[in-house]
Write a protein that holds these residues in place. Structure first.
Motif: not given
Ligand code: PGA
Length: 312
Positions: A246-261, A302-307, A105-108
């Motif tokens: 909620h921990t991933l905002e910067l990492d997804l935008e920077a392309g350092r990580l992806v989420t798996l389907d 970060y919400g699911l829509e953005k994901l 929760a510290n991310y927000f």
């Protein structure tokens, strides 16, 4: 004859019992050490029993001291509560706000507190970031005004209100073999190693429950007590990870990580604002609680829509 003690003596006793040191108690009370010793001496004379014993350099509570400490705690809490109620009657909305939050929760949490503080300029905020286990201990000891965490156990007497969704997603480095795969079956993950949060983390508990329910046995690799460490390990190719979106905002935008389907993902948790049942919240704490319940979810990063947009 009734016990003949003064509030002042009880207050001094409470401080010495808490610190187990005359010097530290004196400091906390802005008194001199001889003044503290004298109050304790008078109290012991009134009670007719020693309340502390000295062994070597340390002091300890005697049995009578322990008994009296239970009462002095309760009296101090009642006085605090009386103070709160009187302030409420006066409509005071300033003062101290002590909030504890789960690591994730510290991310927000800072965003929530900053927005709230801007509106109520005269509030001093203290924020403690810690794991679920110690949050539950703090709640049991009634140490904080409010706690923000995943769902606490139902058998504890707590007031628990949800204010936002907390989806847990599976993360991988962008070059992982499954990065582009669609609707990955859980069976395909059997050969993967997972970098996991520490025991006692809400994310860890939710992850283990999810896989146990599906009858899938995970191979766990390194264990880490911070989301940042998990993300870096995953990025470095040490395994897959499961973290809150909620921990991933910067990492997804920077392309350092992806989420798996992955089928069945995200694992849906919620964020709750929690305090002891029956606790009298100070006006500031009440105002913060209402703020979190009404506006908290719109301030999460970060919400699911953005994901879905991020992972294409
Ligand atoms: P954490 O998250 O304890 O894993 O940091 C809070 C929760 O989801 O309960």
């Amino acid at each position: 004859m009734a016990l003949n003690v003064t509030f002042r003596q009880l207050k001094v006793f409470d401080a010495v019992a808490q610190h187990l040191s005359y010097t530290r108690a004196a400091k906390a009370l802005f008194l001199t050490q001889p003044a503290v010793s004298m109050q304790i001496k008078q109290l012991e004379d009134n009670v007719g029993l020693p309340l502390f014993e000295q062994l070597g350099k340390r002091i300890y509570l005697t049995e009578a001291g322990r008994e009296l400490h239970n009462y002095s705690r309760a009296i101090a809490q009642q006085l605090d509560e009386a103070d709160t109620v009187l302030k409420q009657l006066k409509g005071v909305k300033r003062g101290r706000l002590a909030v504890s939050v789960a690591s994730t929760a510290n991310y927000f949490a800072t965003r929530l507190l900053a927005t709230f503080s801007k509106r109520h300029g005269s509030v001093t905020v203290s924020l403690d970031v810690t794991n679920r286990e110690s949050l539950l201990r703090q709640l049991a000891n009634n140490e904080q005004d409010l706690v923000i965490m995943g769902r606490p156990p139902a058998d504890v007497d707590l007031a628990v209100e949800a204010f936002a969704k907390n989806p847990l997603v599976m993360i991988a480095p962008p070059d992982h073999a499954l990065a582009k795969a669609k609707k990955i079956a859980l069976a395909r993950l059997q050969g993967e190693t997972f970098v996991v949060r520490e025991h006692g983390s809400g994310t860890r508990i939710a992850m283990e429950r999810f896989f146990a329910d599906k009858g899938v046995k995970l191979t766990t690799g390194m264990e880490m007590n911070s989301n940042e460490a998990i993300k870096q390990a995953v990025e470095a190719g040490l395994g897959l990870g499961i973290v809150s979106i909620h921990t991933l905002e910067l990492d997804l935008e920077a392309g350092r990580l992806v989420t798996l389907d992955v089928k069945g993902f995200p694992i849906l948790r919620h964020w709750y604002v929690v305090h002891r049942q029956g606790k009298r919240l100070s006006p500031v704490a009440q105002a913060f609680k209402e703020f979190v319940l009404q506006e908290g979810s719109s301030l999460l990063p970060y919400g699911l829509e953005k994901l879905h947009r991020a992972s294409g």
